[in-house]
Design an enzyme around this catalytic site. Structure first.
Site, PDB file in Angstrom:
ATOM      1  N   SER A 133       0.855  -1.199   0.000  1.00 37.30           N
ATOM      2  CA  SER A 133       0.000   0.000   0.000  1.00 37.30           C
ATOM      3  C   SER A 133       0.883   1.239   0.000  1.00 37.30           C
ATOM      4  O   SER A 133       2.049   1.185   0.433  1.00 37.30           O
ATOM      5  CB  SER A 133      -0.874   0.001   1.256  1.00 37.30           C
ATOM      6  OG  SER A 133      -1.512   1.246   1.453  1.00 37.30           O
ATOM      7  N   TYR A 183      -1.725  -0.843  10.694  1.00 39.96           N
ATOM      8  CA  TYR A 183      -1.993  -1.212   9.296  1.00 39.96           C
ATOM      9  C   TYR A 183      -0.844  -0.761   8.399  1.00 39.96           C
ATOM     10  O   TYR A 183      -0.312  -1.541   7.594  1.00 39.96           O
ATOM     11  CB  TYR A 183      -3.303  -0.594   8.816  1.00 39.96           C
ATOM     12  CG  TYR A 183      -3.472  -0.742   7.318  1.00 39.96           C
ATOM     13  CD1 TYR A 183      -3.757  -1.983   6.753  1.00 39.96           C
ATOM     14  CD2 TYR A 183      -3.301   0.352   6.464  1.00 39.96           C
ATOM     15  CE1 TYR A 183      -3.868  -2.127   5.371  1.00 39.96           C
ATOM     16  CE2 TYR A 183      -3.419   0.209   5.092  1.00 39.96           C
ATOM     17  CZ  TYR A 183      -3.697  -1.029   4.549  1.00 39.96           C
ATOM     18  OH  TYR A 183      -3.795  -1.178   3.191  1.00 39.96           O
TER      19      TYR A 183
END
Length: 249
Positions: free
Chosen positions: A135, A148
């Site tokens: 990501s 995360y």
């Protein structure tokens, strides 16, 4: 190029779109996930070129059992797409339940390591490929990203480490690092709040699952002497913010 591809988290989003695209292009597809009914629906749609494996990637014993029962025609795996993962919550670190951190680490890191380690021998034998879904959060911090983002930074660095360890073995490794993508991601992150997801992506023209599937297909289609180390991609309507500055009063 065609062969056999294994995609984790094939029940929705990137994994679901990637399974359909690769099957359309003549690949045999193995899809893993926890939702048996969604894998069955994908089997109905794709047909005999698809095999579903129902297990939670954090459950190593269940994973091993599914691989032991893998039909012979699907055993020669050429590409592993590590797609399964999640974010939980948007709170800042002091306000996050510890169990949410553990769930993200167990899924995004430990589960991914389980399946990668299991498949490394066959990927080395077949001079295959590993595609890891990281990501932009691996590079660009934001409030509420905490663990995360940390798991995605791990995944980017793990990809680089795998490339080093696979030196001379012909195995290619790619880290794909998307920005805002409209999938189930925000619905899961907010505990099922569809309106929060709709609000976040309204007017953004975000990346779609099919865009990521196309990117994975492009990576896999490169000649075997080419390795795409990493790809960072964002929707045009997303860009970089400035630093935060807090002033003491």
């Amino acid at each position: 190029m065609s062969g056999t591809i294994l995609i984790t988290g094939a029940t929705s989003g990137f994994g679901h779109a990637t399974a359909k695209l690769f099957a359309k292009n003549g690949w045999k597809v193995i899809g893993t996930g926890r939702r048996a009914e969604r894998l069955a629906a994908l089997k109905d749609e794709i047909g005999g070129a698809f095999h579903g494996m129902v297990f939670d990637i954090t459950d190593e014993a269940a994973m091993a059992s599914e691989f032991a029962a893998l039909p012979a025609e699907f055993q020669e795996i050429d590409v592993l797409v590590n797609n399964a993962g999640l974010a939980l919550g948007t709170a800042t670190a002091p306000n996050v339940p510890l169990k949410d951190w553990h769930t993200m680490v167990n899924t995004n890191i430990t589960g991914l390591l389980n399946i990668t380690h299991h498949l490394l021998p066959i990927l080395i034998e077949r001079r295959g490929m590993i595609v890891n879904l990281s990501s932009v959060a691996a590079h660009w911090p934001y409030a509420g990203g905490n663990v995360y983002a940390g798991t995605k930074a791990f995944l980017r660095q793990f990809s680089l480490g795998l490339r080093s360890d696979m030196h001379g073995k012909g195995v290619r490794v790619t880290s794909i690092e998307p920005g805002m993508c409209e999938t189930e991601f925000t619905v899961v992150r907010t505990g099922g709040d569809q309106s929060a997801s709709d609000t976040l992506y309204k007017g953004v023209n975000p990346i779609l699952p099919e865009d990521i599937a196309n990117t994975i297909q492009w990576v896999a289609s490169q000649p075997k002497h080419i390795n795409i180390n990493s790809i960072e991609l964002m929707p045009v309507n997303q860009s970089f913010a400035g630093f935060q500055v807090h002033r003491d009063v």
